[in-house]
Motif scaffolding. Structure first.
Motif, PDB file in Angstrom:
ATOM      1  N   VAL A 111      10.118  -2.941 -13.562  1.00  0.00           N
ATOM      2  CA  VAL A 111       9.317  -1.801 -14.009  1.00  0.00           C
ATOM      3  C   VAL A 111       8.803  -1.080 -12.759  1.00  0.00           C
ATOM      4  O   VAL A 111       7.736  -1.381 -12.236  1.00  0.00           O
ATOM      5  N   PRO A 112       9.585  -0.143 -12.255  1.00  0.00           N
ATOM      6  CA  PRO A 112       9.146   0.608 -11.074  1.00  0.00           C
ATOM      7  C   PRO A 112       8.153   1.689 -11.475  1.00  0.00           C
ATOM      8  O   PRO A 112       7.822   1.818 -12.652  1.00  0.00           O
ATOM      9  N   ALA A 113       7.703   2.448 -10.505  1.00  0.00           N
ATOM     10  CA  ALA A 113       6.770   3.530 -10.804  1.00  0.00           C
ATOM     11  C   ALA A 113       7.430   4.563 -11.710  1.00  0.00           C
ATOM     12  O   ALA A 113       6.877   4.979 -12.722  1.00  0.00           O
ATOM     13  N   GLU A 114       8.637   4.939 -11.358  1.00  0.00           N
ATOM     14  CA  GLU A 114       9.317   5.970 -12.158  1.00  0.00           C
ATOM     15  C   GLU A 114       9.984   5.339 -13.379  1.00  0.00           C
ATOM     16  O   GLU A 114      10.159   4.116 -13.436  1.00  0.00           O
TER      17      GLU A 114
ATOM     18  N   THR B  67       0.834  -1.197   0.000  1.00  0.00           N
ATOM     19  CA  THR B  67       0.000   0.000   0.000  1.00  0.00           C
ATOM     20  C   THR B  67       0.871   1.249   0.000  1.00  0.00           C
ATOM     21  O   THR B  67       0.575   2.232  -0.679  1.00  0.00           O
ATOM     22  N   GLU B  68       1.971   1.178   0.746  1.00  0.00           N
ATOM     23  CA  GLU B  68       2.874   2.337   0.756  1.00  0.00           C
ATOM     24  C   GLU B  68       3.495   2.592  -0.615  1.00  0.00           C
ATOM     25  O   GLU B  68       3.570   3.723  -1.070  1.00  0.00           O
ATOM     26  N   ARG B  69       3.914   1.511  -1.274  1.00  0.00           N
ATOM     27  CA  ARG B  69       4.485   1.678  -2.617  1.00  0.00           C
ATOM     28  C   ARG B  69       3.430   2.248  -3.562  1.00  0.00           C
ATOM     29  O   ARG B  69       3.711   3.103  -4.390  1.00  0.00           O
ATOM     30  N   ARG B  70       2.231   1.730  -3.400  1.00  0.00           N
ATOM     31  CA  ARG B  70       1.146   2.212  -4.259  1.00  0.00           C
ATOM     32  C   ARG B  70       0.884   3.697  -4.017  1.00  0.00           C
ATOM     33  O   ARG B  70       0.711   4.461  -4.962  1.00  0.00           O
TER      34      ARG B  70
ATOM     35  N   ALA C  63       2.902   5.952  -2.846  1.00  0.00           N
ATOM     36  CA  ALA C  63       4.005   6.771  -3.368  1.00  0.00           C
ATOM     37  C   ALA C  63       3.873   6.912  -4.884  1.00  0.00           C
ATOM     38  O   ALA C  63       4.087   7.989  -5.456  1.00  0.00           O
ATOM     39  N   ALA C  64       3.500   5.799  -5.525  1.00  0.00           N
ATOM     40  CA  ALA C  64       3.341   5.829  -6.979  1.00  0.00           C
ATOM     41  C   ALA C  64       2.207   6.762  -7.376  1.00  0.00           C
ATOM     42  O   ALA C  64       2.296   7.501  -8.358  1.00  0.00           O
ATOM     43  N   LEU C  65       1.139   6.710  -6.595  1.00  0.00           N
ATOM     44  CA  LEU C  65      -0.001   7.576  -6.896  1.00  0.00           C
ATOM     45  C   LEU C  65       0.402   9.040  -6.811  1.00  0.00           C
ATOM     46  O   LEU C  65       0.016   9.866  -7.635  1.00  0.00           O
ATOM     47  N   GLU C  66       1.200   9.345  -5.803  1.00  0.00           N
ATOM     48  CA  GLU C  66       1.662  10.725  -5.663  1.00  0.00           C
ATOM     49  C   GLU C  66       2.502  11.143  -6.861  1.00  0.00           C
ATOM     50  O   GLU C  66       2.353  12.233  -7.399  1.00  0.00           O
ATOM     51  N   LEU C  67       3.381  10.240  -7.265  1.00  0.00           N
ATOM     52  CA  LEU C  67       4.221  10.517  -8.426  1.00  0.00           C
ATOM     53  C   LEU C  67       3.345  10.732  -9.660  1.00  0.00           C
ATOM     54  O   LEU C  67       3.537  11.683 -10.424  1.00  0.00           O
TER      55      LEU C  67
ATOM     56  N   GLU D 216       8.137  10.439 -18.542  1.00  0.00           N
ATOM     57  CA  GLU D 216       8.065   9.093 -19.121  1.00  0.00           C
ATOM     58  C   GLU D 216       7.618   8.071 -18.078  1.00  0.00           C
ATOM     59  O   GLU D 216       7.358   6.917 -18.395  1.00  0.00           O
ATOM     60  N   GLY D 217       7.556   8.507 -16.815  1.00  0.00           N
ATOM     61  CA  GLY D 217       7.077   7.625 -15.760  1.00  0.00           C
ATOM     62  C   GLY D 217       5.600   7.800 -15.454  1.00  0.00           C
ATOM     63  O   GLY D 217       5.061   7.151 -14.563  1.00  0.00           O
ATOM     64  N   LYS D 218       4.939   8.655 -16.211  1.00  0.00           N
ATOM     65  CA  LYS D 218       3.535   8.948 -15.908  1.00  0.00           C
ATOM     66  C   LYS D 218       2.667   7.676 -15.866  1.00  0.00           C
ATOM     67  O   LYS D 218       1.931   7.427 -14.918  1.00  0.00           O
ATOM     68  N   PHE D 219       2.772   6.887 -16.900  1.00  0.00           N
ATOM     69  CA  PHE D 219       1.884   5.722 -17.003  1.00  0.00           C
ATOM     70  C   PHE D 219       2.351   4.556 -16.133  1.00  0.00           C
ATOM     71  O   PHE D 219       1.541   3.798 -15.611  1.00  0.00           O
ATOM     72  N   SER D 220       3.664   4.430 -15.984  1.00  0.00           N
ATOM     73  CA  SER D 220       4.149   3.359 -15.102  1.00  0.00           C
ATOM     74  C   SER D 220       3.785   3.681 -13.657  1.00  0.00           C
ATOM     75  O   SER D 220       3.514   2.776 -12.856  1.00  0.00           O
ATOM     76  N   ALA D 221       3.758   4.967 -13.310  1.00  0.00           N
ATOM     77  CA  ALA D 221       3.338   5.355 -11.958  1.00  0.00           C
ATOM     78  C   ALA D 221       1.868   5.007 -11.747  1.00  0.00           C
ATOM     79  O   ALA D 221       1.474   4.480 -10.700  1.00  0.00           O
TER      80      ALA D 221
END
Ligand SMILES: Nc1ncnc2c1ncn2[C@@H]1O[C@H](COP(=O)(O)OP(=O)(O)OP(=O)(O)O)[C@@H](O)[C@H]1O
Ligand SMILES: [Mg+2]
Lengths: 251, 456
Positions: free
Chosen positions: B137-140, B24-27, B29-33, B162-167
């Motif tokens: 394939v990380p968020a960024e 959930t934390e990784r998610r 952080a990714a959402l914020e990014l 370029e990390g928009k969609f992976s985030a």
């Protein structure tokens, strides 16, 4: 009278360059005519113009197949009418197997709604392969891809046997063949000969004409037929070369 | 930002996805990014020819939950049809956010193979998932700057956008597939995942994580299929981890209906003496952007990257490939073939990067485009960045219509022009398929091609 291939005063060019300058040849069904002549004088051009190669523009004259003027027809229509060119340099088409290609080409000759049956296809194939002394596995290979020169020529004859042409044009099918292959290829062509088959056999060598004996021989120089005669004409060319016919062209 | 007004992209939505706290934390952080990053614009080199400015996150909704089924017969018709002719040994079917059907033969389980949807894997094999998820394939956007000699300029860093969609995917992925093949285990028949989508206006964030452990061998097939939809979105991430001496063959078949926007990043991490063979087939969607990256981390590693795609009418396909050689004696070979008909647009950017020290690299890249219409357009951008001096690299791209001599040959045998064109298109793509030793999926791809060729 109309069961013939008739080439009347045919002129053709590539771009602005005239290559054929008034060819006249008439081949009735039942006859094969040899076409000979020095390099670069228009033999292949004639062959390709007859079957409708878009590289060339016909500027004058007519080509009649059993009375039908084919000049306005697309190449595929001409083929279905019965014209068949065994190419001097067959192209390679990787990705299309011989079997699939033959089946589709046969299918294209059927009337709407009629399918080529497996029996028809396979039976014919077996027969053709036997004449050509070729193993069945060849038809699973891609069309001419990686074929030797001799295999490509043999493949042209395989197609000829499968597609029932009424007029064949063979463009130097003998060049690059060893004697055994030459015999096999000739056997294939001769198996088709009969009152319903006409055609032109382009060659430089008497060697082929020993096996496929022509009814007539035409000599083309500078885009015109300069001499027509019987099989003895080919023998003379073999013995004396082309110098004397070039003289004829100049006259 | 208006985008965050959509509940589907909120912290609550992330929490609702459940799972262990670290996830959930990784998610989050990714959402914020995701929220912080702009959409990539044409000013970003990697997105120069594909305009995504029209993607509107405010209107998208997640896919509806579908009931799980216990019987194959209850699966959607399109999936049943595929299952009937596939030879996969085990498969997952995703419809909506969850897996709705799964099969794993006992024999595979006994070999220690883990093959399940990611959420279940988080419950049953949390440590394994935690070790590998987001590792490739990380968020960024992964930093693929080359390692250059001191005093020389390395390549440009990627643009953060370029990390928009992976985030987005890292934050909100749902229908994830997870494969783990233990050391020395060879799985003979392919494993597969079928994903279906049937809601206009919805988005799905798909994720595949395949781990082939040391000296293992496995084949995985991802298939995506939908009817024509009005404005649906698929944001995918595919992580392929090939450990020392392992062999992974990965096939992805994107056959969404029209109206689907498909944006996917696939990345393989190939270790010492490991081999990754991949095939990416793109047929569907209206806008499709697929990134295929191979990171050749280990000495003697090898990556074969095959692609075939066929865009017609208003389709816009963008393929972005990377062969990044970070170790010596590695080999990569890319062959992509594209067919463009009608007013379709094709973009291919292929990059070969060779780091300092990656001596004896063998890297090849070939892209060929067949143009069936004068209104179709293709942009091919091959690029090389080489920082080692003892390498063999080549790249080339060709674009052109059907070969007129081949066409004439077929015509001269009486084959009508339209059929001859179909034969030549099929033959053009067949060349790629002939390199894939998977009879059943090749047959399926041939059928998909035939359908598309038939429609032109
Ligand atoms: N597509 C083309 N473009 C330009 N020139 C051509 C083309 N086709 C033929 N020619 C030219 O036309 C002339 C006749 O060529 P053609 O191939 O018909 O000769 P040929 O009699 O078959 O010769 P060979 O005995 O060597 O096969 C040659 O000068 C050739 O270069
Ligand atoms: Mg010639």
């Amino acid at each position: 009278m109309t069961n013939q291939l008739e080439i009347r005063n045919l002129h053709a060019s590539v771009g602005d360059l005239p290559i054929l300058r008034g060819v006249n040849i008439t081949v009735p069904r039942g006859e094969l005519h040899a076409v000979m002549g020095p390099n670069g004088n228009g033999k292949s051009t004639l062959a390709k113009v007859i079957v409708g190669d878009p590289e060339y523009t016909v500027t004058e004259g007519e080509i009649l197949v059993d009375g039908h003027n084919v000049l306005e027809m697309e190449p595929d229509e001409r083929a279905r009418l019965g014209l068949f060119l065994a190419f001097q340099y067959p192209v390679e088409i990787p990705g299309v197997t011989i079997a699939n290609f033959l089946r589709l080409a046969m299918q294209a000759r059927k009337p709407e709604g009629e399918e080529v049956s497996f029996m028809e296809f396979y039976g014919k194939l077996q027969e053709a392969l036997k004449v050509l002394e070729w193993d069945e596995s060849i038809v699973e290979r891609y069309l001419n891809a990686g074929f030797s020169g001799g295999e490509k020529k043999r493949n042209e004859i395989l197609q000829m046997l499968m597609l029932d042409p009424t007029y064949i044009i063979m463009d130097e099918t003998d060049s690059g063949l060893d004697v055994d292959a030459l015999k096999i290829v000739s056997k294939g062509v001769n198996s088709l000969r009969g009152p319903n088959l006409g055609g032109l056999v382009i060659t430089h060598y008497q060697r082929l004409l020993n096996y496929i004996v022509p009814d007539k021989v035409h000599i083309i120089v500078e885009g015109r037929v300069v001499q027509t005669g019987g099989p003895e004409l080919a023998q003379r060319l073999d013995a004396e070369g082309y110098d004397w016919v070039k003289e004829l062209a100049r006259a | 930002m208006t985008q965050t007004l959509n509940q589907a992209f909120s912290a609550e939505a992330v929490t609702a996805l459940g799972g262990p706290e670290w996830l959930t934390e990784r998610r989050r952080a990714a959402l914020e990014l995701f929220g912080a990053l702009p959409l990539p614009t044409e000013a970003v080199e990697a997105w120069k020819y594909t305009d995504v400015s029209g993607i509107d996150f405010t209107a998208m909704k997640p896919t509806r939950v579908k009931p799980a089924v216990t019987d194959e017969a209850a699966l959607p018709e399109s999936v049943r049809a595929r299952l009937a002719s596939t030879d996969v040994a085990a498969y997952l079917v995703f419809d909506g956010p969850d897996v709705v059907y799964a099969s794993l033969p006992e024999a595979l389980r006994e070999q220690g193979v883990v093959f399940t949807d990611l959420r279940s894997a988080l419950a049953s094999h949390e440590a394994l998932v935690r070790e590998y998820l987001y590792s490739v394939v990380p968020a960024e956007v992964p930093d693929d700057t080359t390692v250059a000699a001191p005093g020389t300029t390395p390549s440009k860093s990627p643009d953060p956008s370029e990390g928009k969609f992976s985030a987005l995917n890292a934050a909100l992925w749902t229908n994830g597939a997870f494969v783990y093949v233990p050391r020395n285990v060879e799985v003979e028949l392919p494993l597969g995942a079928f994903r279906v989508l049937d809601e206009s206006g919805a988005f799905t964030a798909t994720r595949t994580l395949v781990v082939a452990d040391v000296n293992s061998k496995v084949t995985f097939i991802d298939e995506q299929d939908s009817p024509d939809l009005e404005g649906a979105f698929a944001f995918g991430a595919v992580e392929l981890i090939v450990k020392d001496g392992a062999q992974l063959r990965y096939v992805s078949v994107q056959n969404w209906g029209r109206g689907v926007t498909h944006i996917q990043r696939q990345r393989g991490d190939v270790a010492r003496d490991a081999t990754l063979n991949s095939l990416v087939v793109t047929m569907g969607g209206t806008l499709s952007r697929t990134e295929m990256q191979s990171y050749l981390r280990g000495q003697g590693s090898s990556s074969e990257m095959l692609g075939l795609n066929f865009a017609s009418e208003d389709q816009h396909f963008d393929h972005y490939t990377l062969q990044h050689h970070a170790a010596p004696h590695a080999h990569s070979d890319l062959l992509y073939k594209s067919v463009l008909a009608d007013t379709a647009r094709g973009v291919f950017s292929g990059m070969i990067k060779v780091d300092l020290g990656a001596q004896k690299t063998d890297a090849y890249q070939k892209h060929r485009t067949l143009l069936l219409s004068s209104e179709a357009r293709n942009d091919s951008i091959p690029q090389l960045e080489i920082n080692a001096n003892d390498v063999r690299c080549s790249h080339g791209s060709t674009t052109g219509p059907v070969d007129p001599e081949q066409m004439f040959y077929l015509l001269a045998r009486g084959v009508p022009r339209s059929l001859a064109e179909k034969m030549l298109v099929t033959a053009f793509l067949e060349d790629v398929l002939s390199r894939v030793p998977l009879a059943s999926v090749v047959k399926y791809i041939e059928a998909v091609i035939a359908e598309k060729v038939g429609a032109v």
